[in-house]
Scaffold this active site. Structure first.
Site, PDB file in Angstrom:
ATOM      1  N   CYS A   1       5.438   6.265   4.388  1.00  0.00           N
ATOM      2  CA  CYS A   1       5.987   5.193   5.215  1.00  0.00           C
ATOM      3  C   CYS A   1       7.507   5.245   5.311  1.00  0.00           C
ATOM      4  O   CYS A   1       8.165   4.257   5.627  1.00  0.00           O
ATOM      5  CB  CYS A   1       5.529   3.824   4.713  1.00  0.00           C
ATOM      6  SG  CYS A   1       3.728   3.644   4.712  1.00  0.00           S
TER       7      CYS A   1
ATOM      8  N   ILE B   1       5.231   7.790   8.611  1.00  0.00           N
ATOM      9  CA  ILE B   1       4.161   8.695   8.231  1.00  0.00           C
ATOM     10  C   ILE B   1       3.329   8.096   7.095  1.00  0.00           C
ATOM     11  O   ILE B   1       3.854   7.410   6.208  1.00  0.00           O
ATOM     12  CB  ILE B   1       4.718  10.072   7.813  1.00  0.00           C
ATOM     13  CG1 ILE B   1       3.590  11.104   7.687  1.00  0.00           C
ATOM     14  CG2 ILE B   1       5.527   9.979   6.517  1.00  0.00           C
ATOM     15  CD1 ILE B   1       4.084  12.535   7.573  1.00  0.00           C
TER      16      ILE B   1
END
Length: 236
Positions: free
Chosen positions: A178, A83
């Site tokens: 991330c 993400i």
């Protein structure tokens, strides 16, 4: 042997994430059929969270209703990575290029994307480096300044990199950026503490770093007004 050294840069300004995604899909199709040459999209997005193909929803720390309150969207993609957040004051590059024609494999391609952001940071006296094992993107010590998430289909790339110029870092509090916990996110403004040039200048510097590192000797540019009027290329 390299076939093409020409890169066409599309300067898109701010564009909705889904529109940019559809445009990339169209351009990838055209690049596969040799209708276009290597193309680089330079742009920003409105506040948007995206998840990669691993679908790590657990790294989104707030409910969808909260995202709507802060004016952000959430989209699922087929890129690699975890993400991340995209928004204003961030320089984004989406390369639509043929790795076969420039003689690169996937690993070397990602390394050159990292070097693109590292070189940009160095222009402002910021020493950045690639992440350690398991840490994607580009870092200043323990702080992440640039993210990478790519998709490669039959040797043609899409998605790409995002470099934080002067981001509102509060947006990152709603996610595990991330998928890497207990690490900070930073920006060029935060690391330098100086008055930066206009963001258009920094976007152009990022494009120049990319073109040099990937060996393009010829660059042509299109601005959003001419792109939008070219229905054959932009029709979604």
């Amino acid at each position: 042997m390299r076939v093409t050294q020409c890169l066409e840069v599309w300067k898109m300004g701010t564009i909705n994430y889904l529109d940019a995604l559809k445009l990339q899909e169209k351009l990838v199709s055209h690049r596969k059929s040799h209708k276009i040459s290597d193309t680089l999209l330079s742009l920003q997005h409105p506040p948007t969270y995206t998840l990669g193909k691993r679908r790590t929803d657990h790294n989104l720390l707030v409910p969808m209703s909260e995202l709507k309150k802060i004016g952000a969207e959430l989209h699922y993609t087929q890129r690699g990575g975890d993400i991340t957040f995209h928004g204003p004051h961030q320089a984004i590059l989406y390369p639509i290029i043929s790795l076969h024609e420039i003689g690169l494999g996937a690993r070397k391609y990602v390394e050159k994307l990292e070097l693109t952001m590292i070189e940009l940071a160095s222009l402002y006296g910021v020493k950045a480096c690639a992440g350690q094992k398991g840490e994607t993107g580009v870092w200043v010590w323990e702080r992440k300044i640039g993210a990478i998430g790519v998709q490669i289909s039959n040797g043609i790339t899409s998605h790409g990199l995002a470099f934080n110029i002067n981001r509102d870092l509060n947006y990152f509090k709603h996610i595990v950026p991330c998928g890497i916990a207990e690490k900070e996110v930073t920006s060029l403004k935060r690391e330098t503490g100086i008055v930066l040039p206009a963001e258009e200048v920094i976007h152009e510097q990022l494009v120049s770093c990319f073109a040099r590192l990937f060996g393009y000797s010829s660059i042509t540019r299109k601005k959003s007004s001419s792109i939008l009027s070219d229905k054959e290329n932009f029709e979604l």
